[in-house]
Scaffold this motif. Sequence first.
Motif, mmCIF file in Angstrom:
data_model
loop_
_atom_site.group_PDB
_atom_site.id
_atom_site.type_symbol
_atom_site.label_atom_id
_atom_site.label_comp_id
_atom_site.label_asym_id
_atom_site.label_seq_id
_atom_site.Cartn_x
_atom_site.Cartn_y
_atom_site.Cartn_z
ATOM 1 N N GLY A 295 -1.801 -7.057 -3.191
ATOM 2 C CA GLY A 295 -1.430 -6.186 -2.556
ATOM 3 C C GLY A 295 -0.941 -6.397 -0.979
ATOM 4 N N THR A 297 0.940 -6.537 2.048
ATOM 5 C CA THR A 297 1.046 -6.243 3.543
ATOM 6 C C THR A 297 -0.498 -5.251 3.376
ATOM 7 O OG1 THR A 297 3.300 -5.912 3.775
ATOM 8 C CG2 THR A 297 1.851 -4.531 5.050
ATOM 9 N N ALA A 298 -0.691 -4.528 2.396
ATOM 10 C CA ALA A 298 -1.769 -3.615 2.361
ATOM 11 C C ALA A 298 -2.944 -4.451 2.175
ATOM 12 C CB ALA A 298 -1.813 -2.389 1.047
ATOM 13 N N ASP A 299 -3.012 -5.638 1.639
ATOM 14 C CA ASP A 299 -4.122 -6.494 1.480
ATOM 15 C C ASP A 299 -4.635 -7.007 3.080
ATOM 16 O OD1 ASP A 299 -4.741 -6.172 -1.063
ATOM 17 O OD2 ASP A 299 -4.278 -8.231 -1.539
ATOM 18 N N GLU A 301 -3.658 -5.731 6.006
ATOM 19 C CA GLU A 301 -4.152 -4.646 6.784
ATOM 20 C C GLU A 301 -5.812 -4.477 6.310
ATOM 21 O OE1 GLU A 301 -1.698 -1.122 7.335
ATOM 22 O OE2 GLU A 301 -0.599 -1.803 5.861
ATOM 23 N N THR A 315 -3.886 -3.301 -5.696
ATOM 24 C CA THR A 315 -4.096 -3.065 -4.173
ATOM 25 C C THR A 315 -5.134 -2.280 -3.831
ATOM 26 O OG1 THR A 315 -1.561 -3.174 -4.195
ATOM 27 C CG2 THR A 315 -2.554 -2.448 -2.295
ATOM 28 N N PHE A 317 -5.794 -0.537 -1.443
ATOM 29 C CA PHE A 317 -5.395 0.753 -0.625
ATOM 30 C C PHE A 317 -5.118 1.774 -1.776
ATOM 31 C CE2 PHE A 317 -3.672 0.119 3.991
ATOM 32 C CZ PHE A 317 -4.900 -0.469 4.479
ATOM 33 N N TRP A 351 2.100 2.136 0.026
ATOM 34 C CA TRP A 351 0.873 1.742 -0.055
ATOM 35 C C TRP A 351 -0.457 2.815 0.091
ATOM 36 C CZ3 TRP A 351 1.078 -1.923 -3.053
ATOM 37 C CH2 TRP A 351 1.767 -3.078 -3.079
ATOM 38 N N ARG A 353 -0.874 4.431 2.343
ATOM 39 C CA ARG A 353 -1.372 4.536 3.480
ATOM 40 C C ARG A 353 -2.001 5.896 4.343
ATOM 41 N NH1 ARG A 353 3.465 0.798 4.664
ATOM 42 N NH2 ARG A 353 2.424 -1.321 4.873
ATOM 43 N N TYR A 357 -5.572 5.381 5.575
ATOM 44 C CA TYR A 357 -5.583 5.389 6.991
ATOM 45 C C TYR A 357 -6.909 6.388 7.477
ATOM 46 C CZ TYR A 357 -1.910 2.250 7.622
ATOM 47 O OH TYR A 357 -1.057 1.180 7.677
#
Length: 639
Positions: A295, A297-299, A301, A315, A317, A351, A353, A357
Amino acid sequence: MKKIISHKLSFFLLAVVLVWAKTYASYLVEFNLGVKGLTQQILLFINPFSFTIVLLGLGLFLKGRRSAVWIISINAVMTFVLYANIMFYRFFDDFLTFANLKQAGNLGNMSDGVFSIMAPHDIIYFLDLVILIALCVKRPQLKASQLKKRWAAAVVLAGILLFYINLSVAEKDRPELLTRTFDRNYIVKYLGPYNYTIYDGIQAAQTASQKAYASSDDLTSVVNFTNSHYAKPDKKYFGIAKGKNIIKIHLESFQTFLIDYKLHGKEVTPFLNKLAHGSHDMKYFDNFFHQTGQGKTADAELMMDNSVFGLPEGTAFVTKGQNTYQSLPAILNQKEGYTSAVLHGDYKSFWNRDQVYKQIGYDKFFDASSYDMSEENLVNLGLKDKPFFKESIPMLKSLKKPFYAHLMTLTHHYPFILDEKDATLEKGTTGDSTVDGYFQTARYLDESLEQFFKDLKKSGLYDDSVIVIYGDHNGISENHNRAMEEVLGKEITPYQNVMNQRVPLMIRIPGQKGGVNHTYGGEVDVMPTLLHLQGIDNKNYVNFGTDLFSKEHDETVPFRNGNYVTPKYTLIDTTVYDTKTGKEIKPNKETEKLKTQVSEQLDLSDQVLYKDLLRFHKLKDFTPVDPAKYFYGKEKGNE
Ligand code: GP9
Ligand code: MN
């Protein structure tokens, strides 16, 4: 010939062409798929075919008019899928997911506006249905038409073959397209809306079955672990940043080896080097490691905001986008009245997001649509870091204080390309374009950050803010070992490769002195650290990491694959190394115990995500986040 192109086959072919035509028209008119290059153009052109040929082709096995009825019914379902996505996209700039369907809040927002987003040209999406029905009624020949089973089978097989070709070309253009699910936009761009719907359905079913058998009992072992692993705060640090804004800056693909590295006799990142040496009161953790898996970047975060690990595959996310989280922004909000925001120069669906979020409880999400995305501002995946930081200042100023802001850079991302006018450092000379470009984009990021610090000071936000800076994951993979050996002047052994997974972590706390901190830690440790700096004890939360400033901090850094690093030992598969010297040593009781602890920790964290266990975790002072209350972008309610 006439026999082959029977009425039945021509009806089928007409239906296929019509479905293709309207789907392709929708790509041009409705969706913003970001198609780049000839391969993607070709894939876009052919991708509606495979699913259409297979599904409509099954109708060729049926006799007479029943076959036409099948083709029309499937066409109707496909029309529904396409049109639902078109409507959803007009409203949310995103494709529909099964998860969305379950989340009433999302669609509820849409319901009163449905008619207002219909357009006169929408008729083209239904025209083919009308034509096919009319033909079916008017043409008696269809009733008698026959097609040999082996022809029908050949047609369906051709469709399946086409799907494989489509998928393999797509995977070549975008490796790991399906395993990593970067973005729904990508799946539609490469495979079309119908294949996308099937893919999303399979993912949703997997997620649902994992959740269905979970109960609150599963949470007990998790809570036992996190309780026994808890590290109590050091009084010296507890609450010293209470009520201060937190500005967290995500340095894309930034690895620690860049700090103080000189290329052609020049520092690559002069500003970050200064910070690492204590300028701007920066505390610099030089033994901090990224712990990301697929993942990326997503991991990073997920770990930084929730102190749980990413998943072993895929991932979180994306696949666990509908989970219950006890996140840093939500806790800060409920305990200290913080508002929270993410700022990023890519589109919100990357991702997943825009969905996650909301689960995490971010109040605002400034994505690419909030920034000036004109051509000169773009490179590689999206907005260049300099305009990104510049334009982020007024957004930060608009936030109600105290705030927690998460800013994500983008330019220093594989394949590390930069416009000539933005390059102030010559490229490396290893002959490996990835590694050579890596220095140049790192310099650009460094300059962007320096400018951002200046602007923060000018805006008055600097003085009263905690600033956290971190590298999310490695930018240079093992495929570039030859060039990296030249860069580092040493052999990249498996041990050295693990050492290369260091990324910088820096924390500036107003009123505190800077300096280097050699504590070992990883991304899951950041949330407990920040909570304690706020004076919020993390004891009752399910956190898999521990406070980096605590005397009881666990310096074992687990990696997603079960390997680990401690100040003493480094485990890689079954081999143990002395972390200080890199020499192989015999496994001992301590290293075995650590191995068991790490795999238990990862396993429990996976269970939290797979089974959505935090929905069973009732806390007196924490109300679960209700994602239906969050609106980003054009969505109604975000006025
Ligand atoms: C995309 C950016 C990059 O928006 O965050 O993600 P990565 O490829 O590093 O996971
Ligand atoms: Mn990244």
